[in-house]
Design an enzyme around this catalytic site. Structure first.
Site, PDB file in Angstrom:
ATOM      1  N   ASP A 105      13.008  27.266  25.020  1.00  0.00           N
ATOM      2  CA  ASP A 105      11.973  27.167  23.995  1.00  0.00           C
ATOM      3  C   ASP A 105      10.621  27.473  24.643  1.00  0.00           C
ATOM      4  O   ASP A 105      10.307  28.623  24.908  1.00  0.00           O
ATOM      5  CB  ASP A 105      12.055  25.760  23.389  1.00  0.00           C
ATOM      6  CG  ASP A 105      11.154  25.529  22.198  1.00  0.00           C
ATOM      7  OD1 ASP A 105      11.066  26.424  21.347  1.00  0.00           O
ATOM      8  OD2 ASP A 105      10.549  24.454  22.091  1.00  0.00           O
ATOM      9  N   ILE A 155      16.298  24.117  15.054  1.00  0.00           N
ATOM     10  CA  ILE A 155      17.714  24.191  14.718  1.00  0.00           C
ATOM     11  C   ILE A 155      18.481  23.014  15.333  1.00  0.00           C
ATOM     12  O   ILE A 155      18.040  22.431  16.322  1.00  0.00           O
ATOM     13  CB  ILE A 155      18.318  25.528  15.183  1.00  0.00           C
ATOM     14  CG1 ILE A 155      17.936  25.808  16.650  1.00  0.00           C
ATOM     15  CG2 ILE A 155      17.814  26.678  14.334  1.00  0.00           C
ATOM     16  CD1 ILE A 155      19.100  25.972  17.509  1.00  0.00           C
ATOM     17  N   ARG A 167      24.138  16.510  16.785  1.00  0.00           N
ATOM     18  CA  ARG A 167      24.769  17.208  17.910  1.00  0.00           C
ATOM     19  C   ARG A 167      26.219  17.559  17.622  1.00  0.00           C
ATOM     20  O   ARG A 167      26.772  18.512  18.159  1.00  0.00           O
ATOM     21  CB  ARG A 167      24.752  16.328  19.177  1.00  0.00           C
ATOM     22  CG  ARG A 167      23.381  16.095  19.778  1.00  0.00           C
ATOM     23  CD  ARG A 167      23.540  15.504  21.179  1.00  0.00           C
ATOM     24  NE  ARG A 167      22.350  14.826  21.664  1.00  0.00           N
ATOM     25  CZ  ARG A 167      21.330  15.437  22.274  1.00  0.00           C
ATOM     26  NH1 ARG A 167      21.345  16.745  22.448  1.00  0.00           N
ATOM     27  NH2 ARG A 167      20.286  14.750  22.679  1.00  0.00           N
TER      28      ARG A 167
HETATM   29  P1  IMP Z   1      11.436  23.735  26.522  1.00  0.00           P
HETATM   30  O1  IMP Z   1      11.014  22.998  27.742  1.00  0.00           O
HETATM   31  O2  IMP Z   1      10.358  23.724  25.470  1.00  0.00           O
HETATM   32  O3  IMP Z   1      11.949  25.125  26.773  1.00  0.00           O
HETATM   33  O4  IMP Z   1      12.551  22.814  25.874  1.00  0.00           O
HETATM   34  C1  IMP Z   1      13.902  23.048  25.964  1.00  0.00           C
HETATM   35  C2  IMP Z   1      14.627  21.862  25.342  1.00  0.00           C
HETATM   36  O5  IMP Z   1      14.026  21.489  24.106  1.00  0.00           O
HETATM   37  C3  IMP Z   1      16.044  22.233  25.001  1.00  0.00           C
HETATM   38  O6  IMP Z   1      16.907  21.973  26.068  1.00  0.00           O
HETATM   39  C4  IMP Z   1      16.333  21.351  23.785  1.00  0.00           C
HETATM   40  O7  IMP Z   1      16.793  20.082  24.199  1.00  0.00           O
HETATM   41  C5  IMP Z   1      14.987  21.183  23.125  1.00  0.00           C
HETATM   42  N1  IMP Z   1      14.810  22.110  21.976  1.00  0.00           N
HETATM   43  C6  IMP Z   1      14.003  23.185  21.901  1.00  0.00           C
HETATM   44  N2  IMP Z   1      14.089  23.800  20.711  1.00  0.00           N
HETATM   45  C7  IMP Z   1      14.986  23.089  19.998  1.00  0.00           C
HETATM   46  C8  IMP Z   1      15.530  23.221  18.669  1.00  0.00           C
HETATM   47  O8  IMP Z   1      15.217  24.138  17.887  1.00  0.00           O
HETATM   48  N3  IMP Z   1      16.434  22.283  18.305  1.00  0.00           N
HETATM   49  C9  IMP Z   1      16.842  21.256  19.119  1.00  0.00           C
HETATM   50  N4  IMP Z   1      16.363  21.096  20.368  1.00  0.00           N
HETATM   51  C10 IMP Z   1      15.450  22.005  20.807  1.00  0.00           C
HETATM   52 MG    MG Z   2      17.022  17.846  22.871  1.00  0.00          MG
END
Ligand code: IMP
Ligand code: MG
Length: 185
Positions: A105, A155, A167
């Site tokens: 993300d 999502i 989940r």
């Molecule tokens: P980042 O550090 O923002 O890249 O976060 C990654 C983590 O955020 C992932 O491993 C997920 O646990 C959570 N995450 C990011 N987007 C989503 C989503 O659309 N749905 C559910 N969890 C998400």
């Molecule tokens: Mg999560």
């Protein structure tokens, strides 16, 4: 039917589509890591189902390990702070590490994790993510294997949660925005 389903919008990936994507990823990884010392590192809890499916599509010897990092709490966007809550069991020295994530993300989590794991002297380290939300990137992270890219929507399902729920859905669907309070970024 349970209210869990009432919270969902469009189904983005059916069970069948997920199986097809994961099979292709497993085939590529099996080819690329032939003769290597492959260690799959699953980032809990979101990658649980993806990890379980992916490893069964990998046809070369491999070992597995797990870690867990602090996540969003019950929110839908990252706080920017990452902590390791449960560390790996074994050393990474001499291993060809493939980090297995549910979704990339902002990149904050993976950027921290890749830096942390790289310092443990693996033979190589690469990233495999089931889903990618490129529009949301705040930190530059390169994923070597991406199952599919999706637009900026929250999502759930196939391991992905909102406030630890959803989940257990065997498919990936958009969570209706009215289910969560919108946070400013
Ligand atoms: P980042 O550090 O923002 O890249 O976060 C990654 C983590 O955020 C992932 O491993 C997920 O646990 C959570 N995450 C990011 N987007 C989503 C989503 O659309 N749905 C559910 N969890 C998400
Ligand atoms: Mg999560």
């Amino acid at each position: 039917m349970s209210s869990m389903y009432d919270d969902l919008g469009e189904v983005l990936f059916s069970e069948e589509k997920i199986a097809e994507i994961v099979k292709n990823m497993g085939e590529r990884i099996s080819k690329d890591y032939e003769g290597k010392n492959l260690l799959l590192v699953s980032v809990l809890k979101g990658s649980l189902m993806f990890m379980a499916d992916l490893m069964r599509q990998i046809t070369i010897p491999c070992s597995i390990d797990f870690l867990s990092v602090s996540s969003y709490g019950s929110g839908t966007s990252t706080t920017g702070e990452v902590r390791i809550l449960k560390d790996l069991d074994a050393s990474l020295e001499g291993k060809d590490v493939l980090v297995v994530e549910d979704i990339l993300d902002s990149g904050v989590t993976l950027s921290y994790l890749l830096k942390n794991l790289s310092a443990r002297k693996p033979n190589s380290i690469r990233l495999c993510t089931f889903l990618d939300k490129p529009e949301r990137r705040r930190v530059n992270v390169h994923a070597d294997y991406i199952g599919a890219s999706i637009p900026d929507e929250f999502i759930v399902g196939y391991g992905l949660d909102y406030a630890e729920k959803y989940r257990n859905l065997p498919f990936v669907a958009v969570l209706k925005p009215e289910v969560y309070t919108h946070e400013k970024e």
